[in-house]
Each structure stands twice: as structure tokens, then as C-alpha cells.
Design a protein around this motif. Structure first.
Motif, PDB file in Angstrom:
ATOM      1  N   LEU A  94       0.848  -1.077  -0.009  1.00  0.00           N
ATOM      2  CA  LEU A  94       0.025  -0.121  -0.140  1.00  0.00           C
ATOM      3  C   LEU A  94       0.832   1.253  -0.029  1.00  0.00           C
ATOM      4  N   GLY A  95       1.856   1.321   0.762  1.00  0.00           N
ATOM      5  CA  GLY A  95       2.793   2.262   0.826  1.00  0.00           C
ATOM      6  C   GLY A  95       3.376   2.740  -0.487  1.00  0.00           C
ATOM      7  N   GLN A  96       3.986   1.648  -1.237  1.00  0.00           N
ATOM      8  CA  GLN A  96       4.350   1.623  -2.614  1.00  0.00           C
ATOM      9  C   GLN A  96       3.381   2.154  -3.564  1.00  0.00           C
ATOM     10  N   ALA A  97       2.177   1.784  -3.421  1.00  0.00           N
ATOM     11  CA  ALA A  97       1.181   2.028  -4.147  1.00  0.00           C
ATOM     12  C   ALA A  97       0.976   3.692  -4.031  1.00  0.00           C
ATOM     13  N   LEU A  98       0.905   4.078  -2.949  1.00  0.00           N
ATOM     14  CA  LEU A  98       0.692   5.659  -2.522  1.00  0.00           C
ATOM     15  C   LEU A  98       1.683   6.476  -3.354  1.00  0.00           C
TER      16      LEU A  98
ATOM     17  N   ASN B  93      -0.461  -0.880  -8.914  1.00  0.00           N
ATOM     18  CA  ASN B  93       0.069  -0.891  -7.816  1.00  0.00           C
ATOM     19  C   ASN B  93      -0.937  -1.124  -6.512  1.00  0.00           C
ATOM     20  N   LEU B  94      -2.163  -0.429  -6.844  1.00  0.00           N
ATOM     21  CA  LEU B  94      -3.255  -0.433  -5.794  1.00  0.00           C
ATOM     22  C   LEU B  94      -3.723  -1.935  -5.810  1.00  0.00           C
ATOM     23  N   GLY B  95      -4.077  -2.247  -7.107  1.00  0.00           N
ATOM     24  CA  GLY B  95      -4.721  -3.580  -7.399  1.00  0.00           C
ATOM     25  C   GLY B  95      -3.892  -4.497  -6.780  1.00  0.00           C
ATOM     26  N   GLN B  96      -2.362  -4.534  -7.156  1.00  0.00           N
ATOM     27  CA  GLN B  96      -1.474  -5.593  -6.459  1.00  0.00           C
ATOM     28  C   GLN B  96      -1.508  -5.469  -4.778  1.00  0.00           C
ATOM     29  N   LEU B 124       1.452 -13.146 -14.965  1.00  0.00           N
ATOM     30  CA  LEU B 124       2.115 -13.053 -13.628  1.00  0.00           C
ATOM     31  C   LEU B 124       1.092 -13.600 -12.569  1.00  0.00           C
ATOM     32  N   SER B 125       1.633 -13.787 -11.228  1.00  0.00           N
ATOM     33  CA  SER B 125       0.589 -14.167 -10.308  1.00  0.00           C
ATOM     34  C   SER B 125       1.044 -13.493  -8.960  1.00  0.00           C
ATOM     35  N   ILE B 126       0.258 -13.072  -8.193  1.00  0.00           N
ATOM     36  CA  ILE B 126       0.556 -12.652  -6.877  1.00  0.00           C
ATOM     37  C   ILE B 126       0.050 -13.235  -5.716  1.00  0.00           C
ATOM     38  N   ARG B 127       0.627 -13.900  -4.661  1.00  0.00           N
ATOM     39  CA  ARG B 127       0.071 -14.708  -3.626  1.00  0.00           C
ATOM     40  C   ARG B 127      -0.657 -15.788  -4.410  1.00  0.00           C
ATOM     41  N   GLY B 128      -0.228 -16.291  -5.600  1.00  0.00           N
ATOM     42  CA  GLY B 128      -0.828 -17.407  -6.006  1.00  0.00           C
ATOM     43  C   GLY B 128      -2.195 -17.048  -6.815  1.00  0.00           C
ATOM     44  N   ILE B 129      -2.556 -15.785  -7.128  1.00  0.00           N
ATOM     45  CA  ILE B 129      -3.788 -15.341  -7.684  1.00  0.00           C
ATOM     46  C   ILE B 129      -3.236 -14.890  -9.282  1.00  0.00           C
ATOM     47  N   ASP B 130      -3.871 -15.389 -10.320  1.00  0.00           N
ATOM     48  CA  ASP B 130      -3.197 -15.204 -11.610  1.00  0.00           C
ATOM     49  C   ASP B 130      -3.757 -13.791 -12.020  1.00  0.00           C
ATOM     50  N   ILE B 131      -2.817 -13.414 -13.006  1.00  0.00           N
ATOM     51  CA  ILE B 131      -3.262 -11.917 -13.554  1.00  0.00           C
ATOM     52  C   ILE B 131      -3.655 -12.555 -15.002  1.00  0.00           C
ATOM     53  N   LYS B 132      -4.669 -12.198 -15.319  1.00  0.00           N
ATOM     54  CA  LYS B 132      -5.358 -12.580 -16.659  1.00  0.00           C
ATOM     55  C   LYS B 132      -5.725 -11.203 -17.384  1.00  0.00           C
ATOM     56  N   PHE B 133      -5.525 -11.539 -18.771  1.00  0.00           N
ATOM     57  CA  PHE B 133      -6.110 -10.454 -19.800  1.00  0.00           C
ATOM     58  C   PHE B 133      -7.644 -10.109 -19.541  1.00  0.00           C
ATOM     59  N   ILE B 134      -8.016  -8.911 -19.772  1.00  0.00           N
ATOM     60  CA  ILE B 134      -9.285  -8.442 -19.310  1.00  0.00           C
ATOM     61  C   ILE B 134     -10.116  -9.061 -20.343  1.00  0.00           C
TER      62      ILE B 134
END
Lengths: 214, 214
Positions: A94-98, B93-96, B124-134
Motif C-alpha cells: 500500500l505504501g508503494q502504491a501511494l 500498484n493499488l490492485g496488487q 504473472l501471479s500475486i500470492r498465487g492469484i493469476d493476472i489474466k487478460f481483461i
DNA sequence: TAGATTGTTAATCGATTAACAATC
DNA sequence: TAGATTGTTAATCGATTAACAATC
């Protein structure tokens, strides 16, 4: 600048007026009446006029409001004509996002430094903003004129850090930690409680499934 | 479940009650009176009793409230006894940051997927959550039972994406884009306007320098 | 001037606080 | 039973809306 006491309800609406006026300005709209604006914003025209008149007569009978002028004036009321130096305490996501959110600069909020306790983050930089070790924070605040600290750190650490910041002369805290900071009157705290926001959404979703009688 | 109409002011306070009760629970506090709680929360005891009684009698005369019971009941009122599947639209950043915030899961909010238009993020994936194309979003929503979409994308794209999501059966939108989404009544929107929050802080800071008469 | 729309007062509505009888 | 504290009604306070005279 502001003289008479303004209710919290009015203050909470000002940023939204500011946003709508900014949008109108982008669309080159020159004037707007309280009635037109009320339809866009889904509030009453009466409320808009009442709210604005807390700060003086910005409009003109028979004409309405000049969009650019009103936008500027509300900006001044909100203190957006001033510059603020910000530090971010907590270099997590969150800090990085800001830190990455460059839009704040357009409104006069400049992120000067980020602090963290994690040695693996210290030394890195985000958009040219350094991440420093939290022990350097006191000196940084004294050397630079820091107005606002954004707290994006765990709840357990927030109260102590907030107390320190207050002692070192910070004027405002933008608190993202899920706790209430109990500080002296002269330090301003604005909370962003994301978990609570999500709970409100959850409430409204369950209410929809089991509607009220009324 | 909730039957009578509850005012917005009350709903806004519920998550804060829930948080304080959770903190008390962690400290193994068994019972609390409205008076004690009111002192901690800096509200009136009357307001607490009035608020809670909207939902039924959770307390006992002469005793107060059982912390664990009240915590659970407010949780139910807020719909926290249910599970929600969430997608995040916008992997910036905020989404991540939201995807990384594992605390939401404790409250029953499960992030199932993240969507973005940027090909460099897709895969890519974050904490095992995939990023997919919209483009895959519509199908994903139809195959998985997605309740909530968090919108962490630019203002310009938010209205169209929100309209699509509504068509595809999303029930709630947690909107971080700095714009108001005008959707049909049956889709619930909860806004988080960070820029507006910062403006309120800014207002209070300038007010402090030029205080009201009162 | 006539029409439009503000600024502002008055009326209404809703939310908060106070008070106290009920009751554990 | 006596003391404590809720649940709930009544009183107060504040915020919103309606109305309209002032005025551009």
C-alpha cells in the motif's frame, strides 16, 4: 481564511464538488447552475447553494456559477493552493502504491521519503523516492519540512509511530492502519479504513438479499 | 435478515463497533457496558445502545453486553458470516496491494483473479492469484461465482468496465477509481476515493491555521 | 424589462442525546 | 433485595429541503 464554523457534513462534500467541477472544466463547460449540477451529482440544488454559501457568494443571480472560478475557490477552501510535503511510513504494497500515485503531486502533495524497518526494502527507491530506515525518520523530519505522514504499517506499530511523529512536529496523519490513533487535539488525523469500507459493501449486499420492509 | 430500515449513519458505524469488539476479544474481555465502550470509542453510550437496538436486544440489564456474542452478531449483520469471491480489475500498484492484503480472507473475502490490459502483467501471479487478460473476464465471471469486483483502474476506463461487470452479473463494486459510477439500483457500489480523503486532511490542516470563530 | 437563478430565511425531517422505567 | 445497566420513549439538536425575495 475560513471564518465561521463549517459542519463536518459540508466538508465531506467539498472534495466531491471539486471533482465534478474539475470534470466540467475538462469538458470546457464555462457556467453551471445549481440545478444542473444537482442533477449530475444526484443531490438537491438547495443543498449545493446552502453548502457553497457557507463560504460566501460564488454565484450570480440569473446566471449560475462560473465553473473555473468556483473550482478554484473550492480548491482554496480545501487548501489545495498550498504545497504539502509527505512521508510514507511503511513501504509495503500500500505504501508503494501511494508512492507511485503521481496524481497527488498535481494537487500539491509531494512524497519526499518512504520509511520502513525491513532492511531488504531500505535503499530501494520508487519513482525516485528513497526508502530509508525508520531510525532516520526523526532527523529527516527535522531537516525537511514534513507536513503529513501517511501510515501504511501494521496496526500494532501504528500508535507508537503516530505518537513519535506528533512529537517530531508532524501536523497531519493520513492513517491507513486499521486502528484509531488517539493523539492530542492539535494533530489532525484522517483515516482510511479499507476493511471497514469492504464491510459496508458486504452489509449492503446482504441487505439486498433480505430487504427491509420499508 | 435485517427487517426494519436502518439509517446510513448507523451502518457506517457498525464496522467500527465490530473492530473495537474484535480488539476487546483479543484482549479476552468478556463483557462490556455501553458506558465503557462509549469511553473507548469516544461516542455517547446512548448512541451505542440506540444503534444496537436497531437490530434487537443484544445486551442484558445490569450486566452489559457479552463481547464475543455481540461481535458475532454484528459480524452477521455485516454479512461477514458469508463468503464472497472477488476479482480485482486493474493490476497496478493499488490492485496488487489489495491482492496482497491477505487479511481480507479472514473476513470471508477471497480474491480469485486479477485482470489487466497490460500484456507485461498478464501471466504473472500475486500470492498465487493469476493476472489474466481483461478479455477473459466475462468468461471467468460466468464460470466462477464472482460476487464483488474491485476497480483499481484509471478513471477513464471505469464506467465502461463497471457497466460490463453489471451486465455479467456482478453484485457489488468496490470502486477505487476517482469517479462516480452511475449504474442501476440493483448493483451495489462502495467508493474509496483516496484523493478526496487527502483533500479532507488538507482542509482540516488549513482550518487549523485559520480557525473558525466558534 | 422579463426570465433565470442565486442567496437566505423558514419549515421539515432525521439523527443524537437525555431520561427513566423495565429488568437482570 | 439492591445495584447496575439495558431498551426505549421523549426532548433536543443539527442537517436538509422548500420557498421566495433579491438581483443579475
Amino acid at each position: 481564511m475560513q471564518r465561521k464554523y463549517i459542519s463536518k457534513a459540508v466538508i465531506n462534500r467539498l472534495p466531491r464538488y471539486y471533482r465534478y467541477l474539475g470534470d466540467l472544466l475538462e469538458k470546457d463547460v464555462v457556467r453551471i447552475s445549481s440545478k444542473e449540477l444537482s442533477e449530475k451529482m444526484k443531490v438537491t440544488a438547495s443543498q449545493i447553494r446552502q453548502d457553497l454559501n457557507n463560504f460566501g457568494g460564488f454565484g450570480q443571480q440569473g446566471y449560475g456559477y462560473n465553473v473555473e472560478y468556483l473550482h478554484t475557490e473550492i480548491g482554496k477552501i480545501l487548501g489545495l493552493d498550498k504545497k504539502y510535503n509527505i512521508i510514507i511510513v511503511g513501504a509495503g504494497n500500500l505504501g508503494q502504491a501511494l508512492a507511485n500515485y503521481s496524481d497527488f503531486e498535481r494537487r500539491g502533495f509531494y512524497v519526499k521519503c518512504i520509511f520502513d524497518i525491513n532492511p531488504r526494502l531500505v535503499g530501494l527507491s520508487i519513482r525516485g523516492i528513497d526508502i530509508k530506515f525508520i531510525d532516520e525518520m526523526e532527523e529527516f523530519i527535522k531537516l525537511n519540512q514534513v507536513d503529513i505522514a501517511a501510515l501504511t504499517l501494521p496496526k500494532a506499530k501504528a500508535p507508537q509511530v503516530a505518537a513519535d511523529l506528533a512529537n517530531w512536529g508532524i501536523k497531519g496523519i493520513w492513517n491507513f492502519a486499521p486502528t484509531d490513533l488517539h493523539l492530542t487535539e492539535d494533530i489532525i488525523v484522517e483515516n482510511v479504513h479499507l476493511a471497514e469500507s469492504l464491510m459496508k459493501l458486504s452489509y449492503k449486499l446482504s441487505e439486498k438479499q433480505n430487504p427491509a420492509d420499508k
